[in-house]
Design a protein around this motif. Sequence first.
Motif, PDB file in Angstrom:
ATOM      1  N   ASN A 530      -9.868  -0.331   3.041  1.00  0.00           N
ATOM      2  CA  ASN A 530      -9.043  -1.014   2.099  1.00  0.00           C
ATOM      3  C   ASN A 530      -9.462  -0.760   0.477  1.00  0.00           C
ATOM      4  OD1 ASN A 530      -8.451  -3.461   0.865  1.00  0.00           O
ATOM      5  ND2 ASN A 530     -10.335  -3.551  -0.077  1.00  0.00           N
ATOM      6  N   LEU A 531      -8.025  -0.356   0.498  1.00  0.00           N
ATOM      7  CA  LEU A 531      -7.679  -0.102  -0.645  1.00  0.00           C
ATOM      8  C   LEU A 531      -7.179  -1.257  -2.012  1.00  0.00           C
ATOM      9  CD1 LEU A 531      -5.605   2.580   0.249  1.00  0.00           C
ATOM     10  CD2 LEU A 531      -7.877   3.055  -0.751  1.00  0.00           C
ATOM     11  N   SER A 532      -8.426  -1.452  -3.103  1.00  0.00           N
ATOM     12  CA  SER A 532      -8.718  -2.200  -4.312  1.00  0.00           C
ATOM     13  C   SER A 532      -8.287  -1.990  -5.692  1.00  0.00           C
ATOM     14  CB  SER A 532      -9.503  -3.286  -4.285  1.00  0.00           C
ATOM     15  OG  SER A 532     -10.594  -2.827  -3.978  1.00  0.00           O
ATOM     16  N   TYR A 533      -7.666  -2.651  -6.414  1.00  0.00           N
ATOM     17  CA  TYR A 533      -7.392  -2.076  -7.724  1.00  0.00           C
ATOM     18  C   TYR A 533      -8.749  -1.675  -8.284  1.00  0.00           C
ATOM     19  CZ  TYR A 533      -3.226  -5.163  -6.601  1.00  0.00           C
ATOM     20  OH  TYR A 533      -1.431  -5.349  -6.255  1.00  0.00           O
TER      21      TYR A 533
END
Lengths: 824, 338
Positions: A530-533
């Motif tokens: 996942n990539l989150s802010y």
Amino acid sequence: MKASLRWLSRHIDLSGLTPETIANDLTLSTAEVEGIERFAPATSDVVVGHVVSRERHPDAEKLSLCRVDVGAGSGPGEALQIVCGAPNVAAGQKVAVAKIGTKLPGDLTIKRSKIRGVESFGMICSARELGVGDDHDGIWVLPENAPLGASVASALALEDFVIEIDNKSLTHRPDLWGHRGLARELAAIYERRLRPLDLAPPATGSGAAYPVAIESPACTRYVALVIDGVRAGRSPEWLRHLLLAVGQRPIDLFVDLSNFVMLDLGQPNHVFDRHRLDALGAGRGIVVRAARASAAETIRTLDGVERKTTPADLLICAGDAPVALAGIMGGDDSKVAPESEALLLEVASFRATTIRRTSSRLGLRTDSSARFEKALDPHLPLAAAGHFARLLQSIAPGVRFPAKPTDVGVWQDPTTTIELRAERVRSALGKPLPASEIRGILERLEFGVEATSVETAGETFRVRVPSFRATKDITMEQDLVEEIGRIHRYGNIAEAPLTFTIAPPARDERRRLVRHLQDRLAGGGRFRENLSYSFIADALLEKLGASDEPHVRVINPVHQGESRIRRTVAPSLLPALEANRRHHTDVRLFEIGKAYEPEASDARGEPRERHYLALAWAGSRPNPKTARWDGSRLQKLQAVVEDLVASFGLARGTWTKDGNPPRWAHPGKSLFLALPGAPHAAAVVAELEPGLAPKLGLAGDLDSEVAVAELCLDALLSAERRGSAYRPLPRYPGIKVDVAVSVPEATRAGELVALVESAGKGQVVDVELFDLYRGKSIGEGRKSLAFHVLLQSDARTLTDQDEQKFLQRFEKLVTEAGGELRKA
Amino acid sequence: MTAEDTLQQARERIGACADPGALKELEREYLGKKGAVAAMLAEIPKLAPQARKADGQRANDLKQALQALFDERGAALATTKLDALLRADDFDPTLPPPRALRGGLHPITQVTRELEDLFTSMGYEVLDGPEVELDHYNFEALNISKDHPARDSQDTFYCDDAGRLVLRTHTSPVQVRAMEKRKPPFRVIAPGRVFRQETTDASHDHTFYQMEGLVVGKDISVAHLIGAMKTLLRGMFGRDLEVRLRPGHFPFVEPGFELDARCPFCEAGCSVCKRTTWIELLPCGLVHPNVLRAGGIDPEVFSGFAFGLGLSRLVMLRHGIDDVRHLLSGDLRFLEQF
């Protein structure tokens, strides 16, 4: 920026060039053309008709019954019968007729119809219906000499194409914000000549020049021209149509002419009512000054809005009274009254940054401010004043200019000279252009070019940059390379391979580690990346009880409450659990990202950057009756982390509880991995803090067993590597022994493993815990642990005796430690 | 019973036996230690010496004949059983196997890796740079003056009132960081996340991914840039795509370009290329002399080119993703598709 080809044709002969060709060539050499549109296409489909007769509709008072001759060989007797609702239709007029089958804007197709019992064979159109104005007062009455039956577009010379140029591709080119500048580009591209344009001020009377005082350096030049003897009326049709074509609404002669000059030369200007100026300023003339700090001055601009100013704003004042927000918008109090015949034309130069700041602070962007922001050529004001005056004279011959234009201010001619080496052009473009072509292109763009000396054999030039290019864009040799490249066309440069000494890039351990972790987790670990802010919400920090932690913050967040930059990565994964648990029984996420610690900033003010791998694993809780002793998600995640560390080749670490549990962690179930060589714990694995789960929405149906881990990549990279030497295979078979011990609850499994190893006297090569049991048979406060033990020797085959000795020693050690060896 | 009778009877019983277990049992009954043949052989010593030879011979013949019968029947039964096994299983090909949980890499990671591999294979170094960046590297050193509109707070996230620290608005700050630590010639790429202070919608997010490229050496020209970009496209799309360079203005390159590539998804115009058959792919240009100077490189001696590729946009193009906000949504239903 919209440009009309008909308008451009006032400056250059465009014959033989299609709108598409022009658009494409501008895109490849100058600026991106975003689209081409035909101006008022409906005017090509309607024809000039002659209203032969008009009677009242027999059955409707407000309708007229017209007979309209539309030519096309038909005699007057065959004129079309058309029912018309406009009040201004009259016999004898020339009108625009949409015949049956004509399509008009808005998906309207003209059909034969019956209106109140009378048949109608077409429609008499208004200018508005044809997209050439917004006159509300009825049908469009055409000039008497319009040829019968011709298309209205050709009869009125309306045929035009409008190209729309991306404003962003013009930010560095103040000269292209007018048609003249664009025509100059086309002249260079097509090697055609610009038509001459006389911009000298017209003959004036010998009256006193209008007084202008400049009190701020933000105004570098102010030209003012007194105009008398003409009133604001309707502009001539050619002017109205050109403005309409580029999306400007015609208003009256002065506004239209002001806009025309701006869109023609790129120089904004403004017309004041001179009587009002004199009244407001008590005849003291124009004063250009900064707004006052103390007075909190306001000005009502032409759009009717009362605007507060700050000392950073520049005002045009009549005496002391503000009458315009310089370079942005005129004031309402000084606008030209319909009956006024006393005008003052302002054409000025302002400092680009002043205009940009005020315009951006007020959120007021106008055609004028957009141009001033680009740093305009200071030569333009007088030229634009001349242009305005000459155009006005041609439209209204009665106009008088009683005095010479006022021309004040301190400005420098930006014209510069740059030395250009032909060889430099060739090496930068990668093409052997002849010096003659280099020179030719620059001259077509109105640069002055002369060879510097005989010695350089025509290979070095002194290039004079014209003032309209020198304010911003062209300051050095490299800028000239661009001019030559774009007009020559980059598409005419062949590609060339890069040649370098071959050497592999340096080994990049960090990237190798990142890829290893990603592959291992996405593969065997079955985790989703996942990539989150980077922003972390205040609301989440509050749930974590971490609002007190120092964070890098942005002062202008997009979303309220999301100004902080994360200092670790694991919290970013937590909000994703609830939504994913709604449709997944098993949620496994990982993220590798950067985090920042402002309290550890370096001398340059850069916060310490750390790279983390965060893992979150959530799923429904296991059934306690069937759950395995080692089936907790915490332990499974621990196994995942061990695998990551071992498979990267790091030396074996130890799990402890010596560390500060993160805010998301269950303090009693937080495990820290210490790796040899790493300065601090390389990993923490923990169960989610139980009080946090409901705050994250993980309650009720979504109640979950959650384990979270965070690994510090910086620590992993500094950890010791496991030896890579090969271990010979065992020469003698080993003995497998199973032992089970009952011990008090407080005894750690690790202590028992140590006892096994101690009892084995060097013969233990593997110890594996295979059962952990609590129950009545063991007794309250106790637990049973069972191990597979492998005994092996490099020197001989072990015997039953060795096993017995091991068991005896182990039993003794266990008993001493308060445990009890359980017999199978 | 005579040997012939015994053989006859055994033949019938063996023929009737359909089960390998029963056949073994039967074999023991005739040929076992206490079987019929053994009994027959046990009688022989009791016979008159002249009869022994003939009877012995008969018993042995019988034994061999019986053994042959048992072996033959045993082999037949084994074949029958195998045939039955082979015939019996008509497995349902649509029966689903157990569901295995699958892990996976983010689509941004996937495309980043492809590009890293492509460029490292050509000797480029892959660099990393801070996301919280000094104003100096993000703007000043890139020839973006204090008054440049790009510095408006509408575009940039500022981390302090003094404007010293920003969230990097592009990957370009890595250019000067790279120059400071290297001597030409060198070639580097720098993928990473960047930030813009803008309202989010389906095609804009305030956080997205870019990849910077920088080549510095002697006599690096526009022709080299065109060559390198064509190579990049070949690597990305697996075939040659026509490209065009047109003027584009960026303060840190001069001349600056927009590079368009022929739309790889259509021939006559589609929604991706907005019916133009060209896709605006990347801004690029020759490194501005001021930027080289800021990196401690003499622009009279060296030159270079730089490019910036929008990785988020590339991922969206590749997969036809219609909303950029999916990329950082953390939604497994999205992530599982890659």
